[in-house]
Each structure stands twice: as structure tokens, then as C-alpha cells.
Design a protein around this motif. Structure first.
Motif, PDB file in Angstrom:
ATOM      1  N   GLY A 160       0.817  -1.214   0.000  1.00  0.00           N
ATOM      2  CA  GLY A 160       0.000   0.000   0.000  1.00  0.00           C
ATOM      3  C   GLY A 160       0.848   1.259   0.000  1.00  0.00           C
ATOM      4  O   GLY A 160       0.594   2.198  -0.757  1.00  0.00           O
ATOM      5  N   LEU A 161       1.878   1.283   0.856  1.00  0.00           N
ATOM      6  CA  LEU A 161       2.776   2.444   0.895  1.00  0.00           C
ATOM      7  C   LEU A 161       3.520   2.622  -0.423  1.00  0.00           C
ATOM      8  O   LEU A 161       3.695   3.745  -0.906  1.00  0.00           O
ATOM      9  CB  LEU A 161       3.772   2.307   2.043  1.00  0.00           C
ATOM     10  CG  LEU A 161       3.238   2.582   3.440  1.00  0.00           C
ATOM     11  CD1 LEU A 161       4.292   2.246   4.487  1.00  0.00           C
ATOM     12  CD2 LEU A 161       2.800   4.024   3.572  1.00  0.00           C
ATOM     13  N   GLY A 162       3.946   1.512  -1.009  1.00  0.00           N
ATOM     14  CA  GLY A 162       4.644   1.592  -2.289  1.00  0.00           C
ATOM     15  C   GLY A 162       3.767   2.151  -3.397  1.00  0.00           C
ATOM     16  O   GLY A 162       4.208   2.958  -4.210  1.00  0.00           O
ATOM     17  N   LEU A 163       2.527   1.709  -3.416  1.00  0.00           N
ATOM     18  CA  LEU A 163       1.601   2.219  -4.441  1.00  0.00           C
ATOM     19  C   LEU A 163       1.214   3.669  -4.178  1.00  0.00           C
ATOM     20  O   LEU A 163       1.047   4.454  -5.114  1.00  0.00           O
ATOM     21  CB  LEU A 163       0.354   1.339  -4.491  1.00  0.00           C
ATOM     22  CG  LEU A 163       0.559  -0.071  -5.035  1.00  0.00           C
ATOM     23  CD1 LEU A 163      -0.696  -0.908  -4.847  1.00  0.00           C
ATOM     24  CD2 LEU A 163       0.973  -0.036  -6.491  1.00  0.00           C
ATOM     25  N   TRP A 164       1.084   4.042  -2.918  1.00  0.00           N
ATOM     26  CA  TRP A 164       0.684   5.398  -2.572  1.00  0.00           C
ATOM     27  C   TRP A 164       1.827   6.392  -2.775  1.00  0.00           C
ATOM     28  O   TRP A 164       1.652   7.459  -3.363  1.00  0.00           O
ATOM     29  CB  TRP A 164       0.190   5.436  -1.127  1.00  0.00           C
ATOM     30  CG  TRP A 164      -0.267   6.787  -0.693  1.00  0.00           C
ATOM     31  CD1 TRP A 164      -1.222   7.580  -1.256  1.00  0.00           C
ATOM     32  CD2 TRP A 164       0.228   7.520   0.421  1.00  0.00           C
ATOM     33  NE1 TRP A 164      -1.364   8.746  -0.565  1.00  0.00           N
ATOM     34  CE2 TRP A 164      -0.464   8.736   0.487  1.00  0.00           C
ATOM     35  CE3 TRP A 164       1.190   7.259   1.385  1.00  0.00           C
ATOM     36  CZ2 TRP A 164      -0.226   9.685   1.456  1.00  0.00           C
ATOM     37  CZ3 TRP A 164       1.414   8.203   2.357  1.00  0.00           C
ATOM     38  CH2 TRP A 164       0.715   9.401   2.387  1.00  0.00           C
ATOM     39  N   LEU A 165       3.034   6.039  -2.313  1.00  0.00           N
ATOM     40  CA  LEU A 165       4.169   6.958  -2.401  1.00  0.00           C
ATOM     41  C   LEU A 165       4.834   6.950  -3.773  1.00  0.00           C
ATOM     42  O   LEU A 165       5.482   7.916  -4.155  1.00  0.00           O
ATOM     43  CB  LEU A 165       5.208   6.616  -1.325  1.00  0.00           C
ATOM     44  CG  LEU A 165       4.753   6.800   0.116  1.00  0.00           C
ATOM     45  CD1 LEU A 165       5.821   6.283   1.073  1.00  0.00           C
ATOM     46  CD2 LEU A 165       4.444   8.250   0.402  1.00  0.00           C
ATOM     47  N   GLN A 166       4.735   5.853  -4.506  1.00  0.00           N
ATOM     48  CA  GLN A 166       5.341   5.682  -5.819  1.00  0.00           C
ATOM     49  C   GLN A 166       6.808   6.141  -5.842  1.00  0.00           C
ATOM     50  O   GLN A 166       7.163   7.116  -6.516  1.00  0.00           O
ATOM     51  CB  GLN A 166       4.540   6.424  -6.878  1.00  0.00           C
ATOM     52  CG  GLN A 166       3.146   5.888  -7.054  1.00  0.00           C
ATOM     53  CD  GLN A 166       2.373   6.603  -8.142  1.00  0.00           C
ATOM     54  OE1 GLN A 166       2.811   7.610  -8.694  1.00  0.00           O
ATOM     55  NE2 GLN A 166       1.210   6.087  -8.451  1.00  0.00           N
ATOM     56  N   PRO A 167       7.652   5.431  -5.092  1.00  0.00           N
ATOM     57  CA  PRO A 167       9.062   5.841  -5.054  1.00  0.00           C
ATOM     58  C   PRO A 167       9.738   5.624  -6.411  1.00  0.00           C
ATOM     59  O   PRO A 167       9.339   4.749  -7.182  1.00  0.00           O
ATOM     60  CB  PRO A 167       9.669   4.913  -3.999  1.00  0.00           C
ATOM     61  CG  PRO A 167       8.793   3.706  -4.015  1.00  0.00           C
ATOM     62  CD  PRO A 167       7.412   4.211  -4.338  1.00  0.00           C
TER      63      PRO A 167
END
Length: 110
Positions: free
Chosen positions: A12-19
């Protein structure tokens, strides 16, 4: 249950933050992912064989990523980065499929 929650939160964090991946790190990321995947599939096999050890998993995970990335870095320095990358991917791929086959044999008894 905690690992599943951690996986969901991490995705979820990866999809939200899109690093974004820095340009200098891009050649090493696929190798590191395959090396990490090798450790995870090996851990699943050990879990299926009831011989899983969390310390061994963590050490295997970290050392696989470091060694594979170091080999690719060394290959880049020697001017044979793509050949060495291919070699690392082939070896780790063979290990992943061998572990997957062992898991499959254990589950289906075939």
C-alpha cells in the motif's frame, strides 16, 4: 498473520508513495529482486519441510542480495556487466525453479 499485514502495508505504501529508483541503482535492482525471491522461495521450501529458521532466512536474504549485486557491480567495473548479470539471473532462476519443484512435489506427492 503479522507478515501478511506487513506485506499489505508495504504494498500500500509503495503504491501510494510511488518511489522512484535512482538511475545508478537501476541495473542492480532486478538482480536484487531475483536474489531476494530466491531466498523467499527457499524459505517456503524450508517451511514446507518443517526446517525453517528465521535467522537463516534473514542471513540468506541479505547475503543473496549483497553477493548478487556485488557480482553485477564487479561485472560493470570489468566491462562484462550484462554477461555477469545474465549468469546471476540464470543461476538464481535455476535455484528458484528447483525449490518450487520441491515444494510442488511435497504438496502434490508427485
Amino acid at each position: 498473520m503479522i507478515p501478511v499485514i506487513g506485506l499489505v502495508v508495504g504494498l500500500g505504501l509503495g503504491l501510494w508513495l510511488q518511489p522512484t529508483v535512482p538511475t545508478w541503482l537501476q541495473p542492480y535492482l532486478p538482480i536484487a529482486i531475483v536474489a531476494a525471491l530466491d531466498a523467499v522461495v527457499g524459505a517456503l521450501r524450508a517451511l514446507a519441510e518443517k526446517r525453517f529458521n528465521d535467522r537463516v532466512f534473514v542471513i540468506s536474504f541479505i547475503s543473496n542480495v549483497i553477493i548478487a549485486s556485488a557480482m553485477v557491480f564487479l561485472g560493470d567495473q570489468l566491462g562484462v556487466g550484462s554477461q555477469l548479470s545474465t549468469g546471476v539471473i540464470v543461476v538464481l532462476g535455476i535455484r528458484i525453479f528447483a525449490n518450487a519443484a520441491a515444494i510442488r512435489r511435497r504438496i502434490f506427492h508427485a
